[in-house]
Scaffold this motif. Structure first.
Motif, PDB file in Angstrom:
ATOM      1  N   UNK A  50       0.825  -1.205   0.000  1.00  0.00           N
ATOM      2  CA  UNK A  50       0.000   0.000   0.000  1.00  0.00           C
ATOM      3  C   UNK A  50       0.859   1.255   0.000  1.00  0.00           C
ATOM      4  N   UNK A  51       1.975   1.167   0.750  1.00  0.00           N
ATOM      5  CA  UNK A  51       2.877   2.318   0.762  1.00  0.00           C
ATOM      6  C   UNK A  51       3.475   2.507  -0.635  1.00  0.00           C
ATOM      7  N   UNK A  52       3.827   1.382  -1.293  1.00  0.00           N
ATOM      8  CA  UNK A  52       4.388   1.450  -2.643  1.00  0.00           C
ATOM      9  C   UNK A  52       3.398   2.101  -3.596  1.00  0.00           C
ATOM     10  N   UNK A  53       2.140   1.699  -3.457  1.00  0.00           N
ATOM     11  CA  UNK A  53       1.114   2.265  -4.340  1.00  0.00           C
ATOM     12  C   UNK A  53       0.962   3.761  -4.106  1.00  0.00           C
ATOM     13  N   UNK A  54       1.050   4.155  -2.850  1.00  0.00           N
ATOM     14  CA  UNK A  54       0.902   5.582  -2.555  1.00  0.00           C
ATOM     15  C   UNK A  54       2.066   6.379  -3.144  1.00  0.00           C
ATOM     16  N   UNK A  55       3.247   5.811  -3.019  1.00  0.00           N
ATOM     17  CA  UNK A  55       4.407   6.519  -3.574  1.00  0.00           C
ATOM     18  C   UNK A  55       4.264   6.621  -5.100  1.00  0.00           C
ATOM     19  N   UNK A  56       3.849   5.509  -5.724  1.00  0.00           N
ATOM     20  CA  UNK A  56       3.678   5.512  -7.181  1.00  0.00           C
ATOM     21  C   UNK A  56       2.637   6.554  -7.583  1.00  0.00           C
ATOM     22  N   UNK A  57       1.574   6.611  -6.796  1.00  0.00           N
ATOM     23  CA  UNK A  57       0.504   7.565  -7.053  1.00  0.00           C
ATOM     24  C   UNK A  57       1.017   9.005  -6.973  1.00  0.00           C
ATOM     25  N   UNK A 112       3.213  12.982 -14.130  1.00  0.00           N
ATOM     26  CA  UNK A 112       2.257  12.610 -15.162  1.00  0.00           C
ATOM     27  C   UNK A 112       2.652  11.346 -15.912  1.00  0.00           C
ATOM     28  N   UNK A 113       3.117  10.393 -15.207  1.00  0.00           N
ATOM     29  CA  UNK A 113       3.619   9.171 -15.846  1.00  0.00           C
ATOM     30  C   UNK A 113       3.272   8.009 -14.932  1.00  0.00           C
ATOM     31  N   UNK A 114       2.713   6.974 -15.510  1.00  0.00           N
ATOM     32  CA  UNK A 114       2.321   5.799 -14.730  1.00  0.00           C
ATOM     33  C   UNK A 114       3.574   5.032 -14.299  1.00  0.00           C
ATOM     34  N   UNK A 115       3.645   4.695 -13.027  1.00  0.00           N
ATOM     35  CA  UNK A 115       4.807   3.946 -12.541  1.00  0.00           C
ATOM     36  C   UNK A 115       4.350   2.541 -12.152  1.00  0.00           C
ATOM     37  N   UNK A 116       4.965   1.497 -12.712  1.00  0.00           N
ATOM     38  CA  UNK A 116       4.522   0.141 -12.370  1.00  0.00           C
ATOM     39  C   UNK A 116       4.795  -0.203 -10.903  1.00  0.00           C
ATOM     40  N   UNK A 117       3.792  -0.825 -10.291  1.00  0.00           N
ATOM     41  CA  UNK A 117       3.945  -1.291  -8.909  1.00  0.00           C
ATOM     42  C   UNK A 117       3.791  -2.804  -8.902  1.00  0.00           C
ATOM     43  N   UNK A 118       4.732  -3.477  -8.272  1.00  0.00           N
ATOM     44  CA  UNK A 118       4.682  -4.937  -8.187  1.00  0.00           C
ATOM     45  C   UNK A 118       4.660  -5.308  -6.719  1.00  0.00           C
ATOM     46  N   UNK A 119       3.803  -6.255  -6.368  1.00  0.00           N
ATOM     47  CA  UNK A 119       3.844  -6.672  -4.970  1.00  0.00           C
ATOM     48  C   UNK A 119       4.554  -8.014  -4.854  1.00  0.00           C
ATOM     49  N   UNK A 120       5.340  -8.123  -3.844  1.00  0.00           N
ATOM     50  CA  UNK A 120       6.034  -9.393  -3.648  1.00  0.00           C
ATOM     51  C   UNK A 120       5.768  -9.923  -2.250  1.00  0.00           C
ATOM     52  N   UNK A 121       5.720 -11.249  -2.187  1.00  0.00           N
ATOM     53  CA  UNK A 121       5.522 -11.918  -0.910  1.00  0.00           C
ATOM     54  C   UNK A 121       6.825 -12.637  -0.590  1.00  0.00           C
TER      55      UNK A 121
END
Lengths: 357, 175, 831
Positions: free
Chosen positions: B43-50, B57-66
């Motif tokens: 969730x933190x990664x997504x917020x940073x990407x957002x 103005x550029x989409x940043x890929x977010x990948x989640x890893x377990x």
């Protein structure tokens, strides 16, 4: 109470009642729409050269108190109100606005239809005005002939460095027209502050082994200051975190290749929604601006826009891409106005601490 | 007894600063991939990407890893694949920002390296954490830290994020 | 978030008016309904208030006339299956019902959402422990208090928080057991006599009596954007209920530092409660140091939020309705007349608004007039001006119902009584303050005695100086100019100078001096917008112009008193709506901040001004209305207005004083619509008196009167016709009858149908008779409407007046019609 006149460059004349000093004055007329905080406003050095119209009709109610000074020397040229109260109801002291203005030789005029005046000022672009005893042709001639100084920063900045001690970070505060709110906020965060004159060089800054640098707000156009100031900014931002506001922000933008322009209608108030780009949140801040950074001039490989005013579209904040330095157009310390932006000081100190690791 | 050490505003500010620092260090957002470590790191990664997207103005890929299956100190309980997003992304020649909520012993991060190695060979990996609480057992250090919070080993740090916990906060729980 | 899921909502109405609930909630519900409609959402409403505009304006099929309680709400939820329920415009009753529905899991079961208030906020209402937790979590101060088990523990607390304190037993809500202790002796004495078997624990709380009372109204959207709509300064200190205090907006006597602390505190609480919509907070501020406490959190619409909307011109309800549907502040589209930026600009005022309460003691002399923490006022008036003095005097003039525009004098009070009233506030507070200044009391002493900031005494002093000027310099232009700037009315000067009001007006009109009207808007002149709400001033720029060639002016009732006042306000609103439908541009004049008739959607233009002759004439001269309507019974005003021959004035209903009523008992009535050509019988009505069949004590009505047999009815109608024909009554006319013990009926009198009963008649017959009256007086009446009369007489409507006795701590059985505060409507099938 003597009858006096407010006369404007566009030929309008208003009859009102004198209070404060009875001297004659000339300045640029602006409107401030804050509902409270007249003391903070009158003592803000940014109003050097200016005559302040208050939209809030009842001014002076709480008198003058030692906590609300934004500077000790005040440079406003005059104040215009619908009505003033010649009393002091704050519990800290008995000084009234009227006496304070007399002490500082600032004339006031009351009984003006400030709402009409506000409408007029907003219709015209910047205008000069005078508060005078007689509204004859001669007075208008004098008004039209008068030239306002562009050496405001030199006049209001400290001549010699002075400290405001604390146990925390060592912060250099460059005084372009120091607003005490900045000192108060830094004191709350326990910073050791050294206030330096406007023409301090990068070397003089670095010699003091600072953790961070703040460029203060101040009066007038950023373009009236020499290139040496911009050089100081360019050299300093590479070395330590920097936080600039108001005039400091405009200079920070100029130093990084952007342009500034004079606003058609100056904005002084705290009612505009300002969007923080990165979070999409809307906040309110104490704004007092006559100039703005031109968004089209911003070099996107150098600067990021961080805050935007949703009413007039002006850039309210920028940040350097490569260095932990940022700036805001508004006064993050409030005084008067919302505390929504106070945590920018903490953000700055987090930058400082992050760099020191 | 629990004590809030980072409130909502402070958490937002920390993420904001980390975002700016990423832009500074990375010289922009080109080639950037953000890896969030399950659960709250995602969730933190997504917020940073957002945030990055709003600025650039550029989409940043977010990948989640377990990382649980790579951990040597925890019993394997999860059978989740390491990339839960489904679309496997190659990290070859990418600039990777690894995001987690708390940096403690460093073992989670070490496991994350193993997970990353299965996804390709990035140009570089940088680590962003909301909280660094000390007590490292491995030579690992974060590039971006929201807040350093010195703790004793017996204290527990509880990070809550609005997306699943209905509030943003970091608390120290004293046992 | 759920923008697309919600299609149908149930608004919990506010029920009959009471102390603390006038028409503001109905006004809010109405505005909410309009905003919901714009969003394509259907509104259902449950209410039993016959004077609710919302009930009239919501389609009949979607209204549920029922007492608002858990059982009935549940029934409606099951039957009508709304997607969501809105409790924020129904007062505390609606909140409690919703809390109960939530706690019992009913809402989840029926899949009904709550909107307008977050769950966290809902749970906090009236739960002081929870409120404390919220305040503490937000790092804000609440009034310190502690439970103590013995004397030693009590003194432990006192050593921490200091005197004065309030001590109260924990296990009873009896407020009589509360005691303020100012020193050791008082506390020891109280505790010695109080600890016993029933009272083992006490709460010791810091007393904030005498602290400054400040209120804040803020809004927040789902994204967390927060705006402070308004700050309200209570002139009276803590100890007087804010509803009984004079209230000033914007705040006058705080420094910016103090003000911003409270703004930030408000936002922290709103953030904690995740408010989406409006929230009202109350604060107590020490006048000696920096201390302040949050004393109340109200996450709902109330009189303070209504006042704030009125004072700022901010479209509060419209905006909040959109917020609760999930929109963000910067996404809200307002009606065209507003600037699109208005919802997102934090209001900044360039005028002053002052509210003065109106108390019911004239009609209920038995009640204690002492003001305390329980609200006693039944209405209020506002004055708007460019200065504090101007607003204060206009509010005061509006709150006095003397038609001669004079202020009652308190000069008969002896000094002891005066000082007593300064220390222990009673009704007519402001007049007492004025009298004390007139007697030369020093401002500092007055501040000490009253705990009122000396600022206000200076302002009152200034007003008295102007009064002197008026007395000593009669009929001078300079005097009039000064007087106008400070809010004095032409009528006041005419009265002082013993000349007709027209003479006063001529003096300044010949110098071409007229009032300037200024817009009540929230940007202090920054935004361009056409907000049609104005107040007068005497300055340079006028912003209000003649509305049209076909304007109808409706003169509102002013502040609510007891009697038919909330009904009169509803009536006024309905008249405005009907005139608009008939093609008139409508202009309303009123000064009740809670008035439903001032809702911006109802009229084309609103003037917030004293309802006094001079002020009315000013507006008439500007607007040149082709018709003037005066709902309600205003003998003197009508007489004055009738002097102006060119005016087309209509009072509705016509003056009560000229009714002919014999000194007899009364038990039922027949109601007629009378035109110049014809008399139409509409309905019979049973009049139930709570004391000896006395007409003044008729406060309970049934329609139709079921016990009357057809023959008698026919005979009564015939008899009525003769009385109607003898009189020159037109419009709605009521013939009163009494049923004697022998079963025969006798004629008692004839009168125009009263306001309350006109509304009741509409509810009972399903025909909007106010509409028909307006049509009639504008010559558009079509008798075909009579054919629509419901001849099915199976359903009996009943209306029962409600009284404020209980709220005033009185036990009175026989309330008369001048003591009514509201009414309950009910339908039942004829048995």
């Amino acid at each position: 109470m003597a009858t006096r006149y407010l006369i404007l460059e566009d030929g309008t004349s208003y009859k009102g009642k004198a209070f404060g000093s009875e001297s004659t004055t000339t300045g640029e007329i602006i409107v401030n729409s804050n509902m409270l905080g007249y003391q903070e406003i009158i003592t803000n050095q940014i109003y050097h050269n200016q005559i302040i119209t208050f939209t809030q009709p009842s001014i002076g109610n709480t008198g003058i108190n030692h906590k609300s000074f934004e500077s000790i020397i005040t440079n406003a040229k005059g104040i215009i109100v619908r009505e003033y109260s010649n009393i002091s109801t704050n519990r800290l002291g008995n000084l009234t606005l009227d006496r304070f203005l007399k002490q500082h030789n600032i004339p006031g005029i009351a009984g003006i239809d400030t709402r009409e005046l506000t409408h007029r000022i907003r219709r015209n672009s910047s205008m000069k005005a005078s508060i005078v005893d007689v509204n004859d042709e001669h007075a208008f001639d004098q008004l039209n002939a008068s030239v306002l100084t562009n050496q405001q920063v030199k006049q209001v900045s400290t001549k010699a460095p002075f400290p405001n001690t604390g146990d925390g970070y060592n912060i250099i505060l460059i005084d372009f027209g120091l607003k005490y709110g900045i000192l108060r906020r830094l004191a709350e965060l326990d910073c050791n502050v050294i206030v330096m004159p406007w023409n301090t060089s990068n070397k003089e800054i670095m010699d003091l082994d600072p953790d961070g640098v703040i460029l203060s707000t101040g009066p007038g156009s950023p373009k009236d200051l020499p290139e040496s100031v911009l050089n100081m900014i360019r050299e300093t931002q590479e070395k330590i975190p920097m936080f600039s506001m108001g005039l400091g922000h405009e200079l920070f933008a100029l130093a990084n290749g952007a342009e500034t322009y004079k606003l058609n209608v100056e904005h002084h108030g705290s009612n505009h929604p300002i969007r923080q780009i990165i979070t999409n949140q809307i906040i309110y801040a104490s704004q007092s601006q006559g100039y703005a950074v031109d968004p089209k001039s911003i070099k996107h490989d150098q600067l990021l826009i961080t805050f935007v005013d949703l009413v007039n579209g002006t850039v309210q904040g920028i940040r350097h891409r490569d260095f932990p330095s940022f700036s805001v157009q508004f006064s993050p310390d409030g005084g008067p106005g919302p505390e929504d932006t106070v945590d920018l000081f903490e953000e700055f100190l987090e930058n400082v601490s992050s760099q020191r690791r | 007894m629990s004590k809030v050490v980072v409130d909502k505003m402070a958490m937002q500010r920390a993420l904001t600063r980390i975002t700016y620092e990423i832009i500074e260090k990375n010289k922009g957002v080109n080639n950037l991939v953000i890896l969030g470590i399950k659960t709250r790191g995602v969730y933190l990664a997504k917020r940073i990407a957002n945030r990055l997207q709003k600025l650039e103005n550029q989409e940043i890929p977010v990948v989640q890893i377990d990382v649980t299956k790579y951990r040597d100190d925890v019993k394997h309980t999860s059978k989740d694949p390491e990339v839960a997003d489904g679309d496997k992304i190659s990290l070859d020649n990418k600039n990777v920002i690894l995001v987690d909520d708390v940096l403690f012993t460093g073992r989670t991060i070490k496991s994350a390296f193993s997970a990353i190695s299965e996804l390709g060979r990035p140009d570089n990996i940088r680590l962003a954490v909301l909280i660094d609480r000390g007590h490292r057992e491995l030579p690992i250090r974060a590039d971006f830290v929201g807040k350093n919070i010195p703790t004793s080993r017996t204290e527990k740090i509880k990070v809550q994020v609005n997306e699943i916990d209905d509030k943003d906060s970091v608390e120290i729980i004293d046992k | 978030m759920f923008k697309h899921e919600i299609k149908k909502v149930l608004i919990l109405g506010s029920g009959p008016s009471s102390i603390g609930n006038e028409t503001e909630l109905d006004s809010a519900a109405f505005q909410m309904m309009v905003a919901l409609k714009k969003n394509g959402i259907k509104t259902l409403i449950i209410d039993n208030n016959p004077f609710s505009l919302t009930m009239t304006e919501v389609q009949a099929a979607n209204t549920f006339v029922k007492e608002i309680n858990l059982k009935n709400v549940l029934e409606v939820l099951k039957k009508a299956k709304p997607d969501a329920i809105i409790p924020t415009v129904g007062g505390l009753r609606a909140i409690h019902i919703t809390q109960e529905l939530l706690n019992q899991g009913i809402l989840k079961e029926l899949n009904v959402k709550i909107i307008g208030i977050s769950e966290a906020a809902l749970k906090t209402v009236n739960d002081s422990n929870r409120m404390k937790t919220v305040i503490n979590q937000s790092n804000e101060p609440c009034i310190p208090s502690k439970i103590v088990n013995n004397e030693s523990e009590a003194f432990d607390v006192v050593r921490q928080i200091g005197f004065p304190i309030i001590v109260k037993p924990i296990n009873q809500k009896d407020s009589a057991k509360r005691r303020v202790c100012k020193n050791t002796d008082e506390l020891s004495y109280f505790l010695d006599n109080s600890f016993n078997d029933q009272n083992k624990k006490f709460i010791v709380e810091k007393s904030v009596v005498g602290f400054k009372q400040i209120e804040m109204v803020g809004i927040r959207d789902e994204n967390g954007t927060k705006i402070l709509i308004n700050g309200l300064e209570n002139v009276d200190a803590v100890g007087v209920h804010s509803g009984d205090s004079i209230v000033v907006s914007p705040i006058q006597t705080l420094t910016d530092i103090e003000y911003q602390n409270l703004r930030t505190a408000t936002f922290k609480i709103m953030e904690n409660l995740e408010i989406v919509g409006v929230c009202h907070l109350q604060f107590a501020l020490s006048t000696k140091d920096n201390l302040y406490f949050i004393t109340k959190i109200n996450p709902l619409v109330n009189q303070s939020t209504a006042f704030s909307a009125r004072a700022t011109g901010y479209p509060l309800v419209y905006t909040c309705t959109n917020l609760m549907l999930g929109k963000q502040l910067n996404e809200i589209q307002l009606p065209e007349k507003y600037n699109h930026l208005t919802p997102i600009m934090e209001p900044s005022l360039d005028h002053v608004v002052i509210k003065i309460p109106i108390w019911p003691f004239e009609n209920i002399p038995q009640a204690s007039q002492r003001l305390n923490t329980v609200m006693k006022s039944v209405g209020s008036t506002v004055g708007v001006g460019r200065t504090v003095e101007e607003a204060l005097l206009k509010a005061l003039r509006s709150s006095q119902f003397s038609p001669r525009d004079i202020l009652p004098s308190m000069k008969n009070l002896d000094n002891d009584e005066l000082i007593n009233r300064l220390i222990h506030p009673q009704s007519n507070r402001l007049l007492v303050l004025i009298e004390s200044i007139r007697r030369g009391y020093q401002v500092d002493d007055l501040e000490e005695l009253t705990k009122i900031n000396k600022f206000y005494f200076y302002k009152l002093k200034k007003l008295l100086e102007i009064e002197e000027l008026i007395i000593n310099h009669p009929m001078e232009l300079n005097t009039i100019e000064h007087a106008h700037k400070f809010g004095f009315g032409d009528g006041m000067m005419a009265e002082t100078w013993h000349i007709p009001i027209q003479k006063v007006r001529e003096i300044y009109h010949q110098y071409n001096e007229y009032p300037t009207y200024k817009s009540i808007e929230s940007s202090a002149g920054e935004l361009k917008q056409n907000i049609e709400s104005f107040y007068s001033s005497f300055e340079k720029e006028n912003e209000s112009y003649k509305e049209s060639q076909k304007t109808a002016l409706v003169i509102g009732r002013g502040g609510n008193k007891l009697g038919p006042n909330t009904a009169a306000d509803y009536y006024t609103a309905e008249v405005l709506i009907q005139l608009h439908k008939l093609g008139y541009k409508t202009v309303v004049m009123n000064n009740n901040p809670n008035a439903v008739s001032l809702s911006p959607q109802i009229s084309d233009k609103q003037y917030i001004e004293p309802i006094q002759l001079g002020d009315i004439l000013n507006i008439i001269e500007l607007e040149e209305p082709v018709r003037v309507f005066v709902p309600g019974n205003r003998h003197f005003l009508m007489k004055q207005l009738k002097k102006y021959k060119e005016l087309n004035v209509q009072i509705l209903p016509p003056d009560q004083d000229t009714g002919v009523i014999l000194p007899k008992n009364v038990s039922y009535a027949l109601n007629f619509f009378v035109t110049n050509e014809n008399n139409y019988f509409i309905s019979s009505e049973k009049l139930i008196s709570n004391l000896n069949n006395d007409l003044d004590h008729v406060t309970n009505y049934e329609m139709p009167y079921g016990d009357i047999d057809d023959n008698q009815l026919i005979q009564n109608i015939k008899e009525s016709y003769t009385h109607i024909d003898k009189s020159n009554w037109i419009g709605l006319v009521q013939i009163l009858f009494n049923e004697k013990n022998n079963g025969e009926s006798e004629y008692v009198g004839i009168r125009p149908l009263r306001l309350t009963e006109t509304i009741f008649l509409s509810k009972a017959t399903g025909i909007n008779w106010i509409r028909e009256l307006v049509k009639f007086y504008t010559k558009r009446f079509d008798s075909k409407i009579i054919d629509e009369l419901n001849t099915n007489q199976d359903r009996i409507a009943s209306m029962r007046a409600t009284f404020p006795f209980k709220q005033l701590n009185l036990y009175i059985d026989h309330g008369n019609s001048s003591q009514e505060i509201g009414a309950k409507l009910k339908f039942r099938l004829k048995d």
